[in-house]
Structure formats: C-alpha cells, structure tokens
Scaffold this motif. Structure first.
Motif, short mmCIF file in Angstrom:
data_model
loop_
_atom_site.label_atom_id
_atom_site.label_comp_id
_atom_site.label_asym_id
_atom_site.label_seq_id
_atom_site.Cartn_x
_atom_site.Cartn_y
_atom_site.Cartn_z
N LEU A 131 2.30 -5.60 -26.18
CA LEU A 131 2.75 -4.55 -25.27
C LEU A 131 3.53 -3.48 -26.03
O LEU A 131 3.29 -2.27 -25.87
CB LEU A 131 3.61 -5.15 -24.15
CG LEU A 131 4.22 -4.17 -23.15
CD1 LEU A 131 3.15 -3.36 -22.43
CD2 LEU A 131 5.09 -4.93 -22.15
N ILE A 132 4.43 -3.91 -26.89
CA ILE A 132 5.23 -2.97 -27.69
C ILE A 132 4.33 -2.19 -28.65
O ILE A 132 4.46 -0.96 -28.79
CB ILE A 132 6.35 -3.71 -28.43
CG1 ILE A 132 7.37 -4.25 -27.43
CG2 ILE A 132 7.02 -2.83 -29.47
CD1 ILE A 132 8.34 -5.26 -28.00
N LEU A 133 3.42 -2.88 -29.31
CA LEU A 133 2.50 -2.22 -30.25
C LEU A 133 1.62 -1.21 -29.53
O LEU A 133 1.39 -0.10 -30.03
CB LEU A 133 1.65 -3.25 -30.99
CG LEU A 133 2.41 -4.12 -31.98
CD1 LEU A 133 1.54 -5.31 -32.42
CD2 LEU A 133 2.84 -3.31 -33.19
N GLY A 134 1.13 -1.56 -28.34
CA GLY A 134 0.33 -0.63 -27.56
C GLY A 134 1.13 0.60 -27.17
O GLY A 134 0.62 1.73 -27.24
N ALA A 135 2.38 0.40 -26.78
CA ALA A 135 3.24 1.53 -26.41
C ALA A 135 3.50 2.43 -27.62
O ALA A 135 3.48 3.66 -27.50
CB ALA A 135 4.56 1.01 -25.82
N ASP A 152 2.17 -11.63 -26.50
CA ASP A 152 1.81 -10.63 -25.50
C ASP A 152 2.86 -9.53 -25.40
O ASP A 152 2.51 -8.35 -25.26
CB ASP A 152 1.60 -11.28 -24.13
CG ASP A 152 0.41 -12.23 -24.13
OD1 ASP A 152 -0.56 -11.97 -24.88
OD2 ASP A 152 0.44 -13.22 -23.39
N VAL A 153 4.13 -9.89 -25.51
CA VAL A 153 5.19 -8.87 -25.52
C VAL A 153 5.06 -8.00 -26.76
O VAL A 153 5.19 -6.77 -26.69
CB VAL A 153 6.59 -9.53 -25.44
CG1 VAL A 153 7.70 -8.52 -25.71
CG2 VAL A 153 6.79 -10.19 -24.07
N ALA A 154 4.75 -8.62 -27.90
CA ALA A 154 4.55 -7.85 -29.13
C ALA A 154 3.37 -6.89 -28.97
O ALA A 154 3.46 -5.72 -29.37
CB ALA A 154 4.32 -8.79 -30.31
N VAL A 209 -2.10 -2.53 -21.26
CA VAL A 209 -2.61 -3.10 -20.01
C VAL A 209 -3.06 -4.54 -20.21
O VAL A 209 -2.77 -5.42 -19.38
CB VAL A 209 -3.75 -2.23 -19.44
CG1 VAL A 209 -4.49 -2.93 -18.32
CG2 VAL A 209 -3.19 -0.89 -18.94
N LEU A 210 -3.75 -4.81 -21.31
CA LEU A 210 -4.17 -6.19 -21.59
C LEU A 210 -2.96 -7.10 -21.78
O LEU A 210 -2.97 -8.26 -21.34
CB LEU A 210 -5.07 -6.24 -22.83
CG LEU A 210 -6.48 -5.69 -22.64
CD1 LEU A 210 -7.19 -5.58 -23.99
CD2 LEU A 210 -7.27 -6.56 -21.68
N ALA A 211 -1.93 -6.60 -22.44
CA ALA A 211 -0.72 -7.40 -22.64
C ALA A 211 -0.03 -7.70 -21.31
O ALA A 211 0.41 -8.82 -21.06
CB ALA A 211 0.24 -6.69 -23.58
N ILE A 212 0.04 -6.71 -20.44
CA ILE A 212 0.65 -6.92 -19.12
C ILE A 212 -0.17 -7.92 -18.31
O ILE A 212 0.38 -8.81 -17.67
CB ILE A 212 0.81 -5.58 -18.37
CG1 ILE A 212 1.87 -4.72 -19.06
CG2 ILE A 212 1.15 -5.81 -16.90
CD1 ILE A 212 1.91 -3.28 -18.59
#
Length: 120
Positions: free
Chosen positions: A15-19, A11-13, A48-51
């Motif tokens: 989040l980073i990929l989405g950013a 999920d952190v990965a 948003v999905l990762a968060i």
C-alpha cells in the motif's frame, strides 16, 4: 497467526509503495505525460490490491501484485522512458519490491496454506 501478521505487513508495505509510486511524478518532478500516467495507474492498482488484500486475503491478489510489480519493473523499457533516470529508478525499485513481496507471500502460502476452520 504469525503468517497472517506477516502477510498483513507485506500488504501494508505494498500500500505504501503504491502510494509512493502514485505520488512520485509530483514529488520527484518527472511529470512527463505517459511516464506520470503509468506511475499513477500502476501505483493506484498496487494500492487498491493492497487494500483488497488487507480486507480479505485471496491468493489471486498476490498473483496480480506480482504481475503489476513486474510491469513496473519493465515499463521503463517497454514504454521507452529508460533515459529518465529518476522515473526509471522509482519504477524499477518499487516494481522489484512489490514483486518480491508478492512472491514471498505466494511462497509462504504454498508452504502453509490457511486453515479454513479454527478447530484443531
């Protein structure tokens, strides 16, 4: 506990990929209307999905991540910007990474469903 940690790392990965996808039109200078709009929307949805998954894991979030990752992968051809090499590469690489991470999480969860209680 190990599955939880691995899921959180995925999920952190994501989040980073989405950013990265969200910021890529500015960072990589492919700000071109529909292409940048797609990168912004898809990157924001991924983040948003990762968060949401980091806050409270749910299987539906991983299914949505898989769909969003696959969209990022095919969007250059669907939206017709496959000729823009940088934009296509960013969308395809991030799309594959997010889809693979979602598929891994779904597979792990199918093999080891979370326990609802802490009692053995």
């Amino acid at each position: 506990m190990e599955n939880w940690t691995n899921a959180k790392l995925c999920d952190v990965a994501n989040l980073i990929l989405g950013a990265i996808l969200f910021l890529s039109p500015w960072l990589l200078k492919f700000d071109a209307g529909m292409v940048s709009t797609n990168a912004h929307i898809v990157g924001l949805v991924m983040a948003v999905l990762a968060i949401a998954a980091l806050a409270a894991f749910a299987v539906w979030e991983e299914w949505l991540n898989l769909i969003v990752g696959l969209w990022a992968l095919v969007s250059p051809w669907v939206l017709g910007f496959q000729g823009m090499t940088t934009a296509t590469t960013v969308h395809v690489v991030i799309g594959i990474a997010v889809a693979v991470l979602a598929a891994i999480e779904l597979w792990v969860m199918s093999q080891h469903p979370p326990r609802l209680t802490t009692h053995s």
